[in-house]
Design a protein around this motif. Structure first.
Motif, mmCIF file in Angstrom:
data_model
loop_
_atom_site.group_PDB
_atom_site.id
_atom_site.type_symbol
_atom_site.label_atom_id
_atom_site.label_comp_id
_atom_site.label_asym_id
_atom_site.label_seq_id
_atom_site.Cartn_x
_atom_site.Cartn_y
_atom_site.Cartn_z
ATOM 1 N N PHE A 148 25.577 15.167 73.967
ATOM 2 C CA PHE A 148 26.162 14.532 72.792
ATOM 3 C C PHE A 148 25.573 15.163 71.536
ATOM 4 O O PHE A 148 24.440 15.652 71.539
ATOM 5 N N SER A 149 26.345 15.150 70.465
ATOM 6 C CA SER A 149 25.779 15.447 69.149
ATOM 7 C C SER A 149 26.445 14.518 68.150
ATOM 8 O O SER A 149 27.632 14.200 68.266
ATOM 9 N N THR A 150 25.655 14.058 67.195
ATOM 10 C CA THR A 150 26.191 13.147 66.192
ATOM 11 C C THR A 150 25.249 13.137 64.993
ATOM 12 O O THR A 150 24.363 13.980 64.873
ATOM 13 N N LYS A 184 21.706 6.081 65.183
ATOM 14 C CA LYS A 184 20.311 6.473 65.295
ATOM 15 C C LYS A 184 20.054 6.987 66.709
ATOM 16 O O LYS A 184 20.683 6.524 67.666
ATOM 17 N N PRO A 185 19.135 7.938 66.864
ATOM 18 C CA PRO A 185 18.812 8.434 68.205
ATOM 19 C C PRO A 185 18.428 7.317 69.175
ATOM 20 O O PRO A 185 18.773 7.382 70.358
ATOM 21 N N ARG A 203 17.190 17.270 70.147
ATOM 22 C CA ARG A 203 16.834 18.309 69.184
ATOM 23 C C ARG A 203 17.612 18.089 67.894
ATOM 24 O O ARG A 203 18.796 17.767 67.916
ATOM 25 N N GLY A 204 16.950 18.293 66.779
ATOM 26 C CA GLY A 204 17.614 18.163 65.495
ATOM 27 C C GLY A 204 18.265 19.467 65.070
ATOM 28 O O GLY A 204 17.819 20.556 65.462
ATOM 29 N N ASP A 219 13.295 18.025 63.771
ATOM 30 C CA ASP A 219 13.760 17.122 62.721
ATOM 31 C C ASP A 219 15.145 16.573 63.066
ATOM 32 O O ASP A 219 16.153 17.257 62.925
ATOM 33 N N THR A 220 15.187 15.321 63.513
ATOM 34 C CA THR A 220 16.451 14.680 63.903
ATOM 35 C C THR A 220 16.981 13.752 62.813
ATOM 36 O O THR A 220 17.842 12.912 63.074
#
Length: 232
Positions: A148-150, A184-185, A203-204, A219-220
């Motif tokens: 996932f990415s958001t 939020k993560p 990973r950010g 950095d996320t």
């Protein structure tokens, strides 16, 4: 079709013809795609794998995964975007199967079918992200990987991803993102666990507007990628 925002579909339909224009609103996606691709390949070992790209849009990620040797299916509910993806696949000669189907419906049709499932930059555009996460988990084989990415939800993300990207730098069309839908993560991690997924990595993704360089790191605060594994 209940987990759909008609305004979001219309928004991306209006921009569909620009998907492969690297100087358009989709320029940031083209720029971060190598980062996303390497992150996914590092965990999924794409060559020879069966992969599903959920919310594939015009096929930017789907084609790049196919170029790495995966057998890729891309799904989306924006028909205009899918037509652009299909045409580009024909022009590029990179084979990708595209279908207009909701991920929830495909999960009922093909549970445990895919080696890997990707869902990138989509969760912040739907009413019920948990339903998407659950369906992605259902679609992947036991032991398979889900990505996932958001966008994170905090003042820094609002400043950079909404105010900065949409209003100051004009990297994105105004109204592209609804801050209230950022995750939020910790929230996305909980959704993944509730769906039977084990967290492998977060990973950010950061962007330097001076150098124009995107990179992955710890950095996320704004954009982030998440890798998971189905544990049952």
């Amino acid at each position: 079709m209940s987990n759909v925002d008609a305004q979001e579909l219309e928004k991306f339909s209006q921009l569909a013809h620009k998907w492969w224009d690297k100087d358009s609103e989709f320029k940031p996606l083209h720029e971060i795609n190598p980062l996303r691709l390497d992150f996914i390949d590092g965990y999924a070992a794409l060559a020879g794998k069966t992969v599903l790209d959920v919310g594939c849009g015009g096929g930017i990620l789907a084609e790049s995964m196919a170029e790495r040797g995966a057998s890729v299916t891309g799904i989306d509910l924006a028909k205009k975007s899918l037509k652009v993806a299909q045409l580009h696949s024909l022009e590029s000669g990179v084979p990708v199967e595209y279908r207009c189907v909701a991920v929830e419906d495909l999960a009922a049709e093909k549970p445990g079918y895919y080696d890997a499932v990707t869902c990138m930059e989509m969760l912040e555009h739907v009413p019920d992200p948990q339903s998407i996460v659950r369906s992605c988990a259902r679609l992947v084989k036991p032991g398979g990987t889900v990505f996932f990415s958001t966008l994170n939800r905090n003042p820094k993300a609002y400043l950079l991803a909404v105010v900065g990207a949409e209003y100051v730098l004009n990297l994105l069309t105004r109204g592209t993102h609804d801050y209230a839908r950022f995750l939020k993560p910790s929230e996305l991690s909980r959704m993944a666990r509730n769906a039977g997924l084990e967290l492998l990595d977060i990973r950010g993704m950061s962007y330097n507007p001076v150098t124009g360089i995107h990179k992955l790191g710890s950095d996320t605060d704004v954009n982030y990628l998440m890798a998971c594994r189905r544990i049952d």
